[in-house]
Scaffold this motif. Structure first.
Motif, PDB file in Angstrom:
ATOM      1  N   GLY A 191       0.428  -1.288  -0.047  1.00 32.98           N
ATOM      2  CA  GLY A 191       0.239  -0.130  -0.113  1.00 32.98           C
ATOM      3  C   GLY A 191       0.560   1.223   0.055  1.00 32.98           C
ATOM      4  O   GLY A 191       0.149   2.227   0.057  1.00 32.98           O
ATOM      5  N   ARG A 192       2.200   1.177  -0.059  1.00 33.50           N
ATOM      6  CA  ARG A 192       2.927   2.537  -0.240  1.00 33.50           C
ATOM      7  C   ARG A 192       4.301   2.170  -0.506  1.00 33.50           C
ATOM      8  O   ARG A 192       4.994   1.201  -0.553  1.00 33.50           O
ATOM      9  N   GLU A 193       4.778   3.221  -1.178  1.00 38.24           N
ATOM     10  CA  GLU A 193       6.174   3.359  -1.726  1.00 38.24           C
ATOM     11  C   GLU A 193       6.799   4.419  -1.338  1.00 38.24           C
ATOM     12  O   GLU A 193       6.308   5.582  -1.612  1.00 38.24           O
ATOM     13  N   ASN A 194       8.078   4.389  -0.613  1.00 36.18           N
ATOM     14  CA  ASN A 194       8.664   5.741  -0.297  1.00 36.18           C
ATOM     15  C   ASN A 194       9.376   5.968  -1.493  1.00 36.18           C
ATOM     16  O   ASN A 194      10.264   4.988  -1.888  1.00 36.18           O
ATOM     17  N   LEU A 195       9.566   7.134  -2.203  1.00 33.96           N
ATOM     18  CA  LEU A 195      10.441   7.268  -3.093  1.00 33.96           C
ATOM     19  C   LEU A 195      11.803   7.962  -2.956  1.00 33.96           C
ATOM     20  O   LEU A 195      11.874   8.842  -1.888  1.00 33.96           O
ATOM     21  N   ILE A 196      12.633   7.740  -3.655  1.00 35.93           N
ATOM     22  CA  ILE A 196      14.044   8.304  -3.488  1.00 35.93           C
ATOM     23  C   ILE A 196      13.790   9.788  -3.990  1.00 35.93           C
ATOM     24  O   ILE A 196      13.583   9.925  -5.096  1.00 35.93           O
ATOM     25  N   ALA A 247      12.976  18.302  -0.523  1.00 37.79           N
ATOM     26  CA  ALA A 247      12.925  19.517   0.514  1.00 37.79           C
ATOM     27  C   ALA A 247      13.946  19.023   1.774  1.00 37.79           C
ATOM     28  O   ALA A 247      13.243  19.085   2.872  1.00 37.79           O
ATOM     29  N   GLY A 248      14.963  18.595   1.581  1.00 43.63           N
ATOM     30  CA  GLY A 248      15.774  17.984   2.720  1.00 43.63           C
ATOM     31  C   GLY A 248      15.607  16.784   3.111  1.00 43.63           C
ATOM     32  O   GLY A 248      16.651  16.026   3.646  1.00 43.63           O
ATOM     33  N   GLN A 249      14.664  16.030   2.770  1.00 41.31           N
ATOM     34  CA  GLN A 249      14.528  14.441   3.012  1.00 41.31           C
ATOM     35  C   GLN A 249      15.162  13.634   1.912  1.00 41.31           C
ATOM     36  O   GLN A 249      14.802  14.171   0.546  1.00 41.31           O
ATOM     37  N   ARG A 250      15.708  12.802   1.999  1.00 40.79           N
ATOM     38  CA  ARG A 250      16.162  11.657   1.021  1.00 40.79           C
ATOM     39  C   ARG A 250      14.940  10.641   0.584  1.00 40.79           C
ATOM     40  O   ARG A 250      14.963  10.296  -0.583  1.00 40.79           O
ATOM     41  N   LEU A 251      14.132  10.430   1.636  1.00 39.17           N
ATOM     42  CA  LEU A 251      12.943   9.616   0.877  1.00 39.17           C
ATOM     43  C   LEU A 251      11.866  10.503   1.116  1.00 39.17           C
ATOM     44  O   LEU A 251      11.585  11.089   2.118  1.00 39.17           O
ATOM     45  N   VAL A 252      10.987  10.103   0.304  1.00 34.68           N
ATOM     46  CA  VAL A 252       9.630  11.030   0.245  1.00 34.68           C
ATOM     47  C   VAL A 252       8.486   9.920   0.109  1.00 34.68           C
ATOM     48  O   VAL A 252       8.606   9.123  -1.075  1.00 34.68           O
ATOM     49  N   PRO A 253       7.457  10.199   0.808  1.00 33.78           N
ATOM     50  CA  PRO A 253       6.175   8.982   0.664  1.00 33.78           C
ATOM     51  C   PRO A 253       5.757   9.650  -0.739  1.00 33.78           C
ATOM     52  O   PRO A 253       5.607  10.708  -1.277  1.00 33.78           O
ATOM     53  N   ASP A 254       5.548   8.551  -1.519  1.00 32.94           N
ATOM     54  CA  ASP A 254       4.628   8.481  -2.706  1.00 32.94           C
ATOM     55  C   ASP A 254       3.419   9.494  -2.916  1.00 32.94           C
ATOM     56  O   ASP A 254       2.392   8.777  -2.196  1.00 32.94           O
ATOM     57  N   PRO A 255       3.495  10.751  -3.566  1.00 32.94           N
ATOM     58  CA  PRO A 255       2.234  11.166  -3.438  1.00 32.94           C
ATOM     59  C   PRO A 255       1.018  10.262  -4.113  1.00 32.94           C
ATOM     60  O   PRO A 255      -0.139  10.437  -3.688  1.00 32.94           O
ATOM     61  N   ALA A 256       1.419   9.486  -5.202  1.00 34.36           N
ATOM     62  CA  ALA A 256       0.290   8.732  -5.897  1.00 34.36           C
ATOM     63  C   ALA A 256      -0.569   7.666  -4.789  1.00 34.36           C
ATOM     64  O   ALA A 256      -1.470   7.241  -5.152  1.00 34.36           O
ATOM     65  N   SER A 257       0.289   7.253  -3.760  1.00 35.76           N
ATOM     66  CA  SER A 257      -0.004   6.108  -2.884  1.00 35.76           C
ATOM     67  C   SER A 257      -1.092   6.737  -1.702  1.00 35.76           C
ATOM     68  O   SER A 257      -1.874   5.636  -0.943  1.00 35.76           O
ATOM     69  N   GLY A 258      -1.400   7.958  -1.993  1.00 35.15           N
ATOM     70  CA  GLY A 258      -2.549   8.411  -1.114  1.00 35.15           C
ATOM     71  C   GLY A 258      -2.195   8.357   0.655  1.00 35.15           C
ATOM     72  O   GLY A 258      -2.845   8.707   1.471  1.00 35.15           O
ATOM     73  N   ARG A 259      -0.901   8.358   0.747  1.00 33.60           N
ATOM     74  CA  ARG A 259      -0.315   8.497   2.306  1.00 33.60           C
ATOM     75  C   ARG A 259       0.761   9.518   2.191  1.00 33.60           C
ATOM     76  O   ARG A 259       1.445   9.496   3.110  1.00 33.60           O
ATOM     77  N   ALA A 260       0.517  10.756   1.677  1.00 30.02           N
ATOM     78  CA  ALA A 260       1.880  11.545   1.402  1.00 30.02           C
ATOM     79  C   ALA A 260       1.754  12.776   2.644  1.00 30.02           C
ATOM     80  O   ALA A 260       2.433  13.638   2.590  1.00 30.02           O
ATOM     81  N   GLY A 261       0.534  12.461   3.699  1.00 22.47           N
ATOM     82  CA  GLY A 261       0.610  13.231   4.716  1.00 22.47           C
ATOM     83  C   GLY A 261      -0.487  14.561   4.319  1.00 22.47           C
ATOM     84  O   GLY A 261      -1.269  14.646   3.393  1.00 22.47           O
ATOM     85  N   ALA A 262      -0.752  15.322   5.396  1.00 18.99           N
ATOM     86  CA  ALA A 262      -1.878  15.996   5.330  1.00 18.99           C
ATOM     87  C   ALA A 262      -2.037  17.431   4.871  1.00 18.99           C
ATOM     88  O   ALA A 262      -2.762  18.066   4.304  1.00 18.99           O
TER      89      ALA A 262
END
Ligand SMILES: [Zn+2]
Length: 286
Positions: A191-196, A247-262
């Motif tokens: 259900g999720r992919e963190n992207l580089i 933006a300073g992070q090396r891994l970013v939650p995938d916006p397409a997985s619907g869990r990218a944060g509020a």
């Protein structure tokens, strides 16, 4: 052992490994390698690649005319010939139908997300060449669009193709593609992919030089621009990799997985919250 005998033995071994790993079924798949200028060693048609012997291979010229061998060359030979024409650096070509990667090719999902560092430093991204009827002129044309910028690609509703500076590097890229497809599938099922992040992708691209990895093309600086050029029918000159800014992070939650944060501007409601809102709106209408 002569260079030719060694190469014949290598092709037999690659065929055996592909069949043992389930990358091919029945007589699927084909393998070729440059023997010397104007001479290509090619797997024959209608033979299971898991049970070949060195004498079954045939030798053709660069136009596909058979020079030696009892059997006829692979029905996908045209695709191999096109690769050698477009890429003088390529010494070997491997084609198979590995099931997970081919599943992505059937779903029309390219393996182009920045998720594994070793894939980014070696293959970059794995695009999908447009659907073409196997064994026809269409297939080399579909491959031609991507082959100058990629060492590996999926073939829509068909399989995968990899190339290399030697036989085993072409084969190992096939293993990498199937392994990458397997990992991507599991991450998506979870259900999720963190992207580089894009910045880290740039750093990894810098490592190619450090490790002496010969990538055929750089990662596209602007994926949207590169996609527009491809859509306009131009051949690929860089590798499209989906990597968001970090933006300073090396891994970013995938916006397409619907869990990218509020804070991504999207509003999400549970079924109960949505029902309450609708009930409220209906009440106000009365
Ligand atoms: Zn095939």
């Amino acid at each position: 052992m002569t260079a030719e005998a060694e190469l014949r033995a290598g092709i037999v071994e690659v065929g055996r490994r592909m069949y043992a790993r389930g990358y091919t079924a029945s007589n699927d798949g084909n393998i070729s390698a440059r023997l010397e200028p104007g001479r290509l060693l090619m797997t024959p048609k209608s033979v299971c690649k898991g049970f070949m012997t060195p004498d079954m291979l045939c030798i053709t010229d660069e136009h596909g005319r058979k020079l030696e061998g009892d059997r006829d060359p692979s029905s996908e030979m045209l695709m191999h010939l096109e690769v050698y024409r477009q890429r003088p650096d390529v010494q070997a070509v491997v084609h198979a139908h590995p099931p997970i990667a081919t599943g992505f090719a059937v779903a029309g999902i390219p393996l182009d997300r920045a998720v594994l560092a070793e894939v980014l430093t070696t293959l970059g991204s794995i695009p999908i060449a447009e659907y073409a009827t196997p064994s026809t002129r269409e297939l080399p044309e579909a491959v031609r669009r991507y082959i100058k910028a990629h060492d590996g690609m999926l073939l829509a509703n068909h399989g995968a193709l990899t190339v290399g500076g030697d036989l085993f590097s072409a084969y190992y890229k096939m293993e990498t593609i199937e392994h990458f497809a397997k990992i991507s599938l599991v991450a998506r099922l979870l259900g999720r992919e963190n992207l580089i992040a894009r910045e880290e992708v740039d750093r990894l691209q810098g490592l190619r030089g450090t490790y002496g990895i010969k990538a055929p093309a750089p990662i596209c600086a602007d994926p949207a621009d590169a996609l527009a050029l491809l859509d306009a029918g131009d051949p690929a000159t860089c590798q499209i990799v989906q990597a968001p800014a970090g933006a300073g992070q090396r891994l970013v939650p995938d916006p397409a997985s619907g869990r990218a944060g509020a804070d991504d501007g999207e509003i999400r409601l549970t079924y109960r919250e949505l029902s309450a809102l609708i009930e409220d709106a209906v009440r106000n209408l009365r």
